[in-house]
Write a protein that holds these residues in place. Structure first.
Motif, PDB file in Angstrom:
ATOM      1  N   TRP A  68      13.963  12.964 -16.336  1.00  0.00           N
ATOM      2  CA  TRP A  68      15.014  12.856 -15.462  1.00  0.00           C
ATOM      3  C   TRP A  68      14.305  11.752 -14.434  1.00  0.00           C
ATOM      4  N   ALA A  69      13.358  11.068 -14.349  1.00  0.00           N
ATOM      5  CA  ALA A  69      13.242   9.774 -13.648  1.00  0.00           C
ATOM      6  C   ALA A  69      14.064   8.237 -13.711  1.00  0.00           C
ATOM      7  N   ASP A  70      14.578   7.755 -13.182  1.00  0.00           N
ATOM      8  CA  ASP A  70      15.223   6.698 -13.388  1.00  0.00           C
ATOM      9  C   ASP A  70      14.173   5.001 -13.122  1.00  0.00           C
ATOM     10  N   ARG A  71      12.871   5.646 -13.157  1.00  0.00           N
ATOM     11  CA  ARG A  71      12.191   4.229 -13.513  1.00  0.00           C
ATOM     12  C   ARG A  71      11.368   4.536 -13.902  1.00  0.00           C
ATOM     13  N   LEU A  72      10.290   4.108 -14.654  1.00  0.00           N
ATOM     14  CA  LEU A  72       9.020   3.867 -15.323  1.00  0.00           C
ATOM     15  C   LEU A  72       8.304   2.583 -15.016  1.00  0.00           C
ATOM     16  N   LEU A  73       6.752   2.888 -14.257  1.00  0.00           N
ATOM     17  CA  LEU A  73       6.067   1.885 -14.039  1.00  0.00           C
ATOM     18  C   LEU A  73       4.416   1.720 -14.319  1.00  0.00           C
ATOM     19  N   CYS A  74       4.343   0.683 -15.095  1.00  0.00           N
ATOM     20  CA  CYS A  74       2.824   0.904 -15.445  1.00  0.00           C
ATOM     21  C   CYS A  74       2.202  -0.030 -14.713  1.00  0.00           C
ATOM     22  N   CYS A  75       0.656   0.433 -13.847  1.00  0.00           N
ATOM     23  CA  CYS A  75       0.325  -0.431 -13.129  1.00  0.00           C
ATOM     24  C   CYS A  75      -0.941  -0.404 -12.256  1.00  0.00           C
ATOM     25  N   ASP A  76      -2.248  -1.034 -12.065  1.00  0.00           N
ATOM     26  CA  ASP A  76      -3.021  -0.378 -11.971  1.00  0.00           C
ATOM     27  C   ASP A  76      -2.421   0.116  -9.912  1.00  0.00           C
ATOM     28  N   PHE A  77      -3.036   1.121  -9.599  1.00  0.00           N
ATOM     29  CA  PHE A  77      -2.440   1.464  -8.103  1.00  0.00           C
ATOM     30  C   PHE A  77      -2.943   0.897  -6.244  1.00  0.00           C
ATOM     31  N   ASP A  78      -3.659  -0.681  -7.139  1.00  0.00           N
ATOM     32  CA  ASP A  78      -4.771  -1.290  -5.980  1.00  0.00           C
ATOM     33  C   ASP A  78      -3.204  -2.613  -6.575  1.00  0.00           C
ATOM     34  N   CYS A  79      -2.295  -2.478  -7.343  1.00  0.00           N
ATOM     35  CA  CYS A  79      -1.254  -3.505  -6.835  1.00  0.00           C
ATOM     36  C   CYS A  79       0.297  -3.167  -7.585  1.00  0.00           C
ATOM     37  N   LEU A  80       0.143  -2.013  -6.506  1.00  0.00           N
ATOM     38  CA  LEU A  80       2.144  -2.429  -6.458  1.00  0.00           C
ATOM     39  C   LEU A  80       2.218  -2.854  -6.279  1.00  0.00           C
ATOM     40  N   PRO A  81       3.936  -2.912  -6.462  1.00  0.00           N
ATOM     41  CA  PRO A  81       4.261  -3.696  -6.320  1.00  0.00           C
ATOM     42  C   PRO A  81       4.790  -3.797  -4.866  1.00  0.00           C
ATOM     43  N   GLU A  82       5.282  -5.096  -4.175  1.00  0.00           N
ATOM     44  CA  GLU A  82       6.014  -5.254  -3.222  1.00  0.00           C
ATOM     45  C   GLU A  82       7.481  -4.536  -2.662  1.00  0.00           C
ATOM     46  N   GLU A  83       8.047  -4.855  -4.247  1.00  0.00           N
ATOM     47  CA  GLU A  83       9.266  -4.296  -4.320  1.00  0.00           C
ATOM     48  C   GLU A  83       9.945  -3.291  -3.621  1.00  0.00           C
ATOM     49  N   MET A  84       8.854  -2.247  -4.319  1.00  0.00           N
ATOM     50  CA  MET A  84       8.917  -0.822  -4.076  1.00  0.00           C
ATOM     51  C   MET A  84       8.884  -0.092  -2.645  1.00  0.00           C
ATOM     52  N   PHE A  85       8.528  -1.106  -1.703  1.00  0.00           N
ATOM     53  CA  PHE A  85       8.021  -0.440  -0.368  1.00  0.00           C
ATOM     54  C   PHE A  85       9.367  -1.353   0.454  1.00  0.00           C
ATOM     55  N   GLY A  86       9.278  -1.253   1.450  1.00  0.00           N
ATOM     56  CA  GLY A  86      11.090  -2.148   2.668  1.00  0.00           C
ATOM     57  C   GLY A  86      12.024  -0.703   2.796  1.00  0.00           C
ATOM     58  N   TYR A  87      12.212  -0.193   1.695  1.00  0.00           N
ATOM     59  CA  TYR A  87      13.198   1.072   1.564  1.00  0.00           C
ATOM     60  C   TYR A  87      12.761   1.801   1.872  1.00  0.00           C
ATOM     61  N   GLU A  88      12.978   2.418   3.546  1.00  0.00           N
ATOM     62  CA  GLU A  88      12.359   3.540   4.398  1.00  0.00           C
ATOM     63  C   GLU A  88      12.384   4.308   4.290  1.00  0.00           C
ATOM     64  N   ASN A  89      14.082   5.207   3.748  1.00  0.00           N
ATOM     65  CA  ASN A  89      13.927   6.346   2.838  1.00  0.00           C
ATOM     66  C   ASN A  89      13.433   7.235   1.526  1.00  0.00           C
ATOM     67  N   THR A  90      12.100   6.024   1.648  1.00  0.00           N
ATOM     68  CA  THR A  90      11.674   7.058   0.308  1.00  0.00           C
ATOM     69  C   THR A  90      10.757   8.036   0.570  1.00  0.00           C
ATOM     70  N   PHE A  91       9.985   9.060   0.059  1.00  0.00           N
ATOM     71  CA  PHE A  91       9.140   9.721   0.165  1.00  0.00           C
ATOM     72  C   PHE A  91       8.191   9.968  -1.143  1.00  0.00           C
ATOM     73  N   TYR A  92       6.644   9.577  -0.884  1.00  0.00           N
ATOM     74  CA  TYR A  92       5.660   9.038  -1.681  1.00  0.00           C
ATOM     75  C   TYR A  92       5.066  10.078  -2.258  1.00  0.00           C
ATOM     76  N   VAL A  93       4.629  10.728  -3.010  1.00  0.00           N
ATOM     77  CA  VAL A  93       3.803  11.673  -4.129  1.00  0.00           C
ATOM     78  C   VAL A  93       2.806  11.243  -4.208  1.00  0.00           C
ATOM     79  N   ALA A  94       1.361  10.940  -3.722  1.00  0.00           N
ATOM     80  CA  ALA A  94       0.391  10.689  -4.367  1.00  0.00           C
ATOM     81  C   ALA A  94      -0.193  11.516  -5.726  1.00  0.00           C
TER      82      ALA A  94
END
Length: 319
Positions: free
Chosen positions: A110-136
């Motif tokens: 069901w995911a629109d995209r999948l990403l494998c990376c260290d949580f310390d290295c989350l890409p900058e392009e993941m941020f900036g869209y203010e209407n985003t809900f993050y679940v850790a």
């Protein structure tokens, strides 16, 4: 800006010599005349569509939002039903994990995209869209802390973190020691989700998404038909009618818009009935920016097509 950021505010001065002046802004960007700079900090405290008073100015603030995004940080058992429910609710979904074997299409169809990376290295392009809900929902407090460090450093609509109260306290204390403000740290929803008493991954996912839906709908946003936007973007001239506030019963709420083109074509609605007819008739006499008020007694309400009495304010703007 809305397509890039997902969440944008527009402010309009309603009275005085600057009536009709507008600015659009996000949490870290503003476009408008210099007069807005002195009141921008106060404007940014407004969270929804409403009329506010700042100093001697009455200002109409409108919140516009695009489709929400859901970023699931961690790809364990709880993440799968969170992803599935999120897709049913219309979210654009990204799933992130540092284990390649966990972020697969078989596990997250069901995911629109999948990403494998260290949580310390989350890409900058993941941020900036203010209407985003993050679940850790990572497998340990180190991953949670890394996610929190990145998310809290950017504008966001929601950040929730799973875990016991002890795990949450350890993470919060660490963030405070790193210099994050108490306000930012306490903005986290943790332990995550509404207290539904669920134990199974699917039940926990329901509580998480229920809290996200509650948070998403906490702020009032106005409504405008796409026909209204398309008419203005198409260069048509005319008068825009916007409901500033209302009390009592009305078919349309604050922020609802109607556009009257100079050729006589109308787009959208501010409620229909006699009140809309009267406002449209008065719109022909508007030369710039005006605010008109309609006080409705029980009889007036019946005459004007309302269910019961109340008070309606409408902003008229010639475009």
């Amino acid at each position: 800006m809305l397509k890039e950021r997902g969440k944008v505010f527009c402010a309009t001065i309603l009275s005085g010599s600057a009536a009709g002046e507008k600015c659009i802004y996000t949490q870290d960007e503003m476009h408008g005349k210099p007069l807005w700079k002195e009141i921008l900090p106060e404007l940014r405290r407004v969270e929804q569509t409403e009329v506010v008073s700042i100093g001697k100015r009455e200002i109409f603030v409108e919140l516009f939002q695009e489709a929400p995004r859901l970023v699931i940080l961690g790809a364990g058992h709880v993440s799968q039903p969170v992803c599935q429910i999120g897709k049913i609710l219309g979210f654009d979904i990204t799933v992130v994990d540092d284990r390649e074997e966990f972020v697969t299409r078989d596990r997250f169809p069901w995911a629109d995209r999948l990403l494998c990376c260290d949580f310390d290295c989350l890409p900058e392009e993941m941020f900036g869209y203010e209407n985003t809900f993050y679940v850790a929902v990572t497998r340990g407090h180190q991953g949670d802390r890394a996610c929190a460090r990145r998310v809290l450093s950017h504008p966001h609509a929601y950040f929730g973190m799973i875990g016991s109260r002890t795990k949450v306290k350890i993470t919060k204390d660490a963030l405070l020691e790193e210099g994050f403000s108490a306000e930012k740290v306490e903005s986290m929803h943790s332990p995550i989700g509404l207290p539904l008493g669920g134990q199974l991954p699917e039940e926990i996912a329901v509580s998480i998404m229920a809290e996200i839906v509650k948070e998403k709908n906490r702020r009032y946003t106005g409504f405008a038909d796409m026909d209204v936007a398309n008419a203005v973007l198409g260069g048509e001239h005319g008068v825009m009618l916007t409901i500033l506030s209302k009390s009592g019963s009305s078919p349309r709420g604050t922020g609802s818009k109607m556009f009257l083109g100079e050729g006589g074509t109308s787009y959208g609605s501010i409620g229909g009935g006699s009140i809309e007819f009267t406002a449209c008739r008065e719109a022909g006499h508007v030369s710039g920016v005006q605010v008109k008020e309609y006080d409705l007694s029980a009889k007036d309400a019946s005459d004007l097509g309302m269910i019961c009495g109340g008070h309606v304010r409408i902003l008229f703007e010639r475009i």
